[in-house]
Design an enzyme around this catalytic site. Structure first.
Site, PDB file in Angstrom:
ATOM      1  N   CYS A   2       0.843  -1.199   0.000  1.00  0.00           N
ATOM      2  CA  CYS A   2       0.000   0.000   0.000  1.00  0.00           C
ATOM      3  C   CYS A   2       0.877   1.248   0.000  1.00  0.00           C
ATOM      4  O   CYS A   2       1.900   1.306   0.675  1.00  0.00           O
ATOM      5  CB  CYS A   2      -0.941   0.090   1.189  1.00  0.00           C
ATOM      6  N   ARG A  27       4.147  -0.180  -4.738  1.00  0.00           N
ATOM      7  CA  ARG A  27       3.865  -0.742  -3.408  1.00  0.00           C
ATOM      8  C   ARG A  27       2.578  -1.556  -3.371  1.00  0.00           C
ATOM      9  O   ARG A  27       2.285  -2.233  -2.380  1.00  0.00           O
ATOM     10  CB  ARG A  27       3.760   0.380  -2.378  1.00  0.00           C
ATOM     11  N   TRP A  75      -2.566  -2.790  -1.667  1.00  0.00           N
ATOM     12  CA  TRP A  75      -2.222  -4.213  -1.785  1.00  0.00           C
ATOM     13  C   TRP A  75      -3.061  -4.897  -0.719  1.00  0.00           C
ATOM     14  O   TRP A  75      -2.827  -4.725   0.474  1.00  0.00           O
ATOM     15  CB  TRP A  75      -0.734  -4.424  -1.529  1.00  0.00           C
ATOM     16  N   ASN A 101      -1.954   1.951   5.622  1.00  0.00           N
ATOM     17  CA  ASN A 101      -1.042   0.902   5.191  1.00  0.00           C
ATOM     18  C   ASN A 101      -0.694   0.089   6.434  1.00  0.00           C
ATOM     19  O   ASN A 101      -0.213   0.660   7.407  1.00  0.00           O
ATOM     20  CB  ASN A 101       0.218   1.536   4.582  1.00  0.00           C
ATOM     21  N   GLY A 102      -0.955  -1.207   6.405  1.00  0.00           N
ATOM     22  CA  GLY A 102      -0.639  -2.030   7.574  1.00  0.00           C
ATOM     23  C   GLY A 102      -1.798  -2.952   7.902  1.00  0.00           C
ATOM     24  O   GLY A 102      -2.705  -3.145   7.083  1.00  0.00           O
ATOM     25  N   GLU A 485      18.402 -17.235  -6.745  1.00  0.00           N
ATOM     26  CA  GLU A 485      17.956 -15.896  -7.128  1.00  0.00           C
ATOM     27  C   GLU A 485      17.459 -15.878  -8.580  1.00  0.00           C
ATOM     28  O   GLU A 485      16.455 -15.233  -8.895  1.00  0.00           O
ATOM     29  CB  GLU A 485      19.111 -14.898  -6.912  1.00  0.00           C
ATOM     30  N   LYS A 489      13.700 -14.834  -9.741  1.00  0.00           N
ATOM     31  CA  LYS A 489      13.434 -13.792 -10.752  1.00  0.00           C
ATOM     32  C   LYS A 489      12.458 -14.302 -11.797  1.00  0.00           C
ATOM     33  O   LYS A 489      11.551 -13.599 -12.202  1.00  0.00           O
ATOM     34  CB  LYS A 489      14.733 -13.359 -11.474  1.00  0.00           C
ATOM     35  N   GLU A 492       8.761 -14.904 -10.249  1.00  0.00           N
ATOM     36  CA  GLU A 492       7.968 -13.767  -9.791  1.00  0.00           C
ATOM     37  C   GLU A 492       7.463 -12.885 -10.926  1.00  0.00           C
ATOM     38  O   GLU A 492       6.419 -12.257 -10.789  1.00  0.00           O
ATOM     39  CB  GLU A 492       8.697 -12.937  -8.735  1.00  0.00           C
ATOM     40  N   HIS A 508      19.552 -36.623  -5.917  1.00  0.00           N
ATOM     41  CA  HIS A 508      18.841 -37.011  -4.692  1.00  0.00           C
ATOM     42  C   HIS A 508      17.345 -36.747  -4.817  1.00  0.00           C
ATOM     43  O   HIS A 508      16.646 -36.675  -3.824  1.00  0.00           O
ATOM     44  CB  HIS A 508      19.433 -36.281  -3.491  1.00  0.00           C
ATOM     45  N   LYS A 607       6.292  -4.215  -3.812  1.00  0.00           N
ATOM     46  CA  LYS A 607       7.732  -4.024  -3.626  1.00  0.00           C
ATOM     47  C   LYS A 607       8.150  -4.124  -2.157  1.00  0.00           C
ATOM     48  O   LYS A 607       9.166  -4.727  -1.843  1.00  0.00           O
ATOM     49  CB  LYS A 607       8.106  -2.652  -4.203  1.00  0.00           C
TER      50      LYS A 607
HETATM   51  O1  M6R Z   1      13.106  -4.741   0.685  1.00  0.00           O
HETATM   52  P1  M6R Z   1      13.651  -6.079   1.050  1.00  0.00           P
HETATM   53  O2  M6R Z   1      14.977  -6.333   0.478  1.00  0.00           O
HETATM   54  O3  M6R Z   1      13.637  -6.329   2.533  1.00  0.00           O
HETATM   55  O4  M6R Z   1      12.630  -7.099   0.407  1.00  0.00           O
HETATM   56  C1  M6R Z   1      12.764  -8.475   0.585  1.00  0.00           C
HETATM   57  C2  M6R Z   1      11.971  -9.241  -0.434  1.00  0.00           C
HETATM   58  O5  M6R Z   1      10.604  -8.938  -0.308  1.00  0.00           O
HETATM   59  C3  M6R Z   1      12.404  -8.929  -1.857  1.00  0.00           C
HETATM   60  O6  M6R Z   1      13.760  -9.164  -2.038  1.00  0.00           O
HETATM   61  C4  M6R Z   1      11.600  -9.774  -2.869  1.00  0.00           C
HETATM   62  O7  M6R Z   1      11.930 -11.114  -2.734  1.00  0.00           O
HETATM   63  C5  M6R Z   1      11.870  -9.270  -4.290  1.00  0.00           C
HETATM   64  N1  M6R Z   1      10.645  -8.913  -4.920  1.00  0.00           N
HETATM   65  C6  M6R Z   1      12.489 -10.265  -5.161  1.00  0.00           C
HETATM   66  O8  M6R Z   1      12.736  -9.745  -6.425  1.00  0.00           O
END
Ligand code: M6R
Length: 612
Positions: A2, A27, A75, A101-102, A485, A489, A492, A508, A607
């Site tokens: 949010c 956000r 969100w 927000n929260g 990672e 990527k 997501e 395994h 984000k």
């Molecule tokens: O802002 P942060 O680094 O604490 O966020 C952590 C994760 O939410 C963030 O890295 C998330 O996994 C990304 N969207 C991945 O691309």
């Protein structure tokens, strides 16, 4: 999670609020809304399901006058993302409008009380409960809006950043925060509110950071009043931020993600700029506590998502180069699993946004147990650095694409600098190894730009992957975190199921999955265990698996086996994740584009994850 924006001053509020919402859309983007008090003291609220552009369509040709207003991009947490649940939420007497927000954890209890008093609810949100409670207390106890907000927040359990309007007080906004971010922008006779500084910097670079548990009253023609929930005022200082509007624009790129991938040569240089001085690693944040670092019994790295994977690469380096035991842990697990923390432990918390709720809670947990907490963070002045004993900023400017890219490479760079510096100071690595690693660090920006030039080859690889329902990413050693990672990527932003695995673990279990329909992305760069990885790739090929490989320039063996390869320049093994991840970022970007996905705003994600 949010985005909130508010304005009070002399200008028309609506254009400022809408522009601010666009800046904060990263956000959350499932619904949006705005509340304005017009010059006749009428509270106008417009809301829409979907993105901010849908709100603009809804509001077009409505009364958009007023120089005071609040707005929100959502969100969803409580209640599905529809028009009714969108913010602002309004009290039943039509007086109070609130954006939030929260999560208000005791909303059900508060709601039950209000229902008994005959209050009617429209939405399923916890936010409406706060709006109704403020209005109810105002009426029953004859309180001002400021006092009613204070009383309501004293009863609220959970996290919030809120902005409140009362059409009986058309010159005042009240805002407050606890556990969710909120900043105040100070202009000339005007004030701005934002979940972060991005909706504000176009108008002013003068910012006040609200602390947890604080309220601010913004009244036209008066200075902001900041107080705690008991009403004690506190003096505040105004800080000057250096972010510019250009940092928030796409700069000619079709997506923020591509811009952020392609600016890594510059962001890596920015991250190292003041830290590689005359061929020495210079980390004053570490140097000031050098005895603590050199005598550390153990380091615990905690973070979420991409930031945790950066931490995993850091673990390999700190253990190899500085001989300090390192554990890594998801912040969401660390906070609840009663970790054993002892004197001499250092906790490193990593976060791009500095607002991730689980990471913040993990810091609390670590501090309560007596650990020193050092954070690695990108957003200056955000909650995580402020909750830590010290902070090392990654200095790469705003990252707006939901998929983290340049923040990851900067986090890994900071961790590598820490590992190399500690290794040298402890005498674990020789002077000549130290010098050679510093040279390699310095060469990274140039090498990153060479990889970005290979985008066409990577696009070609993306074609081959875009039809796959599942993809496996494999790597070993330093590039096992890179595999994790790379897989994150892909999943997501393109919604293709992907998993990262240590290559040797394939036999395994996961090797059972291998078929022509399940491509494998192998990170097979130069390393002492390169030949082991070659064998792992052979095993996949023997089962008709298609292999896409990231290899080091000059590679022979894997290049002959793989269906497609992308070469990256040679570097020190510990720095290889910094280069190997770049083609994987571009790969997921191009797969998502080929599939027509919304790259910067993938479904269900936001984000900053400021709720549990
Ligand atoms: O802002 P942060 O680094 O604490 O966020 C952590 C994760 O939410 C963030 O890295 C998330 O996994 C990304 N969207 C991945 O691309």
């Amino acid at each position: 999670m949010c985005g909130i924006v508010g304005y009070i001053g002399k200008r028309d509020a609506y254009p400022i609020l809408i522009k601010g919402l666009h800046r904060l859309e990263y956000r959350g983007y499932d619904s949006a809304g705005v509340a304005l008090i017009n010059p006749q003291q009428v509270l106008n609220v417009y809301k829409s399901q979907g993105k901010v552009s849908a709100l603009e369509d809804t509001a077009r040709s409505q009364d958009l006058t007023g120089s005071i207003g609040i707005a929100h991009t959502r969100w969803a947490t409580h209640g599905i993302p529809n028009h009714t649940n969108a913010h602002p939420q309004v009290s039943q007497n039509g007086r109070i409008a609130i954006v939030h927000n929260g999560i208000i954890e005791n909303y059900a209890e508060l709601k039950a009380n209000l229902l008994k008093q005959g209050v009617h609810f429209n939405s399923d949100t916890d936010t409406e409960v706060i709006a109704q409670q403020i209005a109810y207390i105002q009426e029953v106890e004859h309180l001002t809006m400021v006092e009613a907000v204070r009383r309501t927040l004293q009863q609220a359990v959970g996290s919030y950043a809120i902005c409140v309007l009362d059409n009986a007080m058309p010159d005042t906004i009240v805002a407050a925060r606890k556990g969710s971010p909120l900043v105040v922008g100070v202009g000339d006779d005007e004030y701005f509110l934002g979940s972060d500084a991005s909706p504000i910097i176009e108008y002013t670079q003068r910012i006040i950071y609200l602390e947890d548990g604080e309220m601010v009253v913004l009244h036209k023609g008066q200075k902001p009043q900041i107080s705690d929930l008991e009403g004690h005022e506190r003096p505040y200082s105004i800080q000057h931020i250096t972010m510019t509007v250009d940092d928030l624009e796409k700069g000619g790129y079709p997506h923020f993600m591509l811009k952020e991938i392609c600016e890594q040569p510059q962001s890596l240089a920015a991250c190292m700029r003041s830290r590689l001085v005359e061929n020495e690693i210079c980390l004053p944040e570490v140097d000031k506590d050098i005895d603590m670092w050199l005598n550390a019994r153990r380091i615990i790295i905690t973070a979420c998502g991409t930031s945790l994977y950066a931490g995993m690469a850091g673990k390999y380096a700190i253990e190899e180069l500085a001989h300090i035991p390192v554990e890594t842990d998801y912040a969401s697990e660390f906070r609840y699993r009663h970790p054993v923390i002892q004197k001499g432990d250092i906790v490193i918390a990593i976060s791009q946004s500095g607002e991730t709720a689980d990471t913040l809670a993990a810091i609390d947990q670590a501090k309560q147990n007596g650990a020193k907490v050092v954070s690695i963070c990108n957003v200056i002045g955000s909650s995580i650095p402020r909750a830590s004993d010290s902070v090392i900023y990654t200095m790469v400017g705003p990252e707006i694409g939901v998929a983290s890219t340049k923040a990851f490479t900067a986090q890994v760079t900071v961790l590598m600098m820490i590992a190399i510096l500690l290794g040298y100071r402890k005498g674990v690595i020789t002077e000549s190894r130290y010098r050679s690693l510093v040279n390699e660090l310095q060469a990274l920006p140039q090498k990153a730009s060479e990889i970005i030039k290979r985008e066409n080859t990577i696009r070609d690889m993306a074609q081959a992957i875009s039809f796959a329902p599942n993809v496996l990413y494999i790597g070993r050693g330093y590039n096992y975190p890179t595999a994790l990672e790379g897989a994150l990527k892909l999943k997501e932003i393109s919604y293709i199921h992907a998993e990262g695995y240590p290559a040797a673990e394939m036999k395994h279990g996961p090797i059972a999955l291998i078929s022509q329909d399940m491509p494998v992305v192998a990170i097979a760069t130069d390393s002492p265990i390169y030949d082991k990885l070659v064998s792992n790739i052979q095993e996949i090929r023997a089962r008709q698996g298609h292999v896409m490989a990231i290899v080091t320039e000059g590679d022979k063996k894997v290049s002959q086996m793989a269906d497609k390869t992308v070469c990256i320049p040679a570097t020190a093994e510990c720095l290889s994740p910094l280069l190997a991840i770049i083609p994987l970022q571009l790969l997921s970007y191009h797969v998502a584009c080929l599939k027509g996905c919304n790259v910067d705003q993938p479904r269900n994600l936001a984000k900053s994850v400021t709720v549990e």
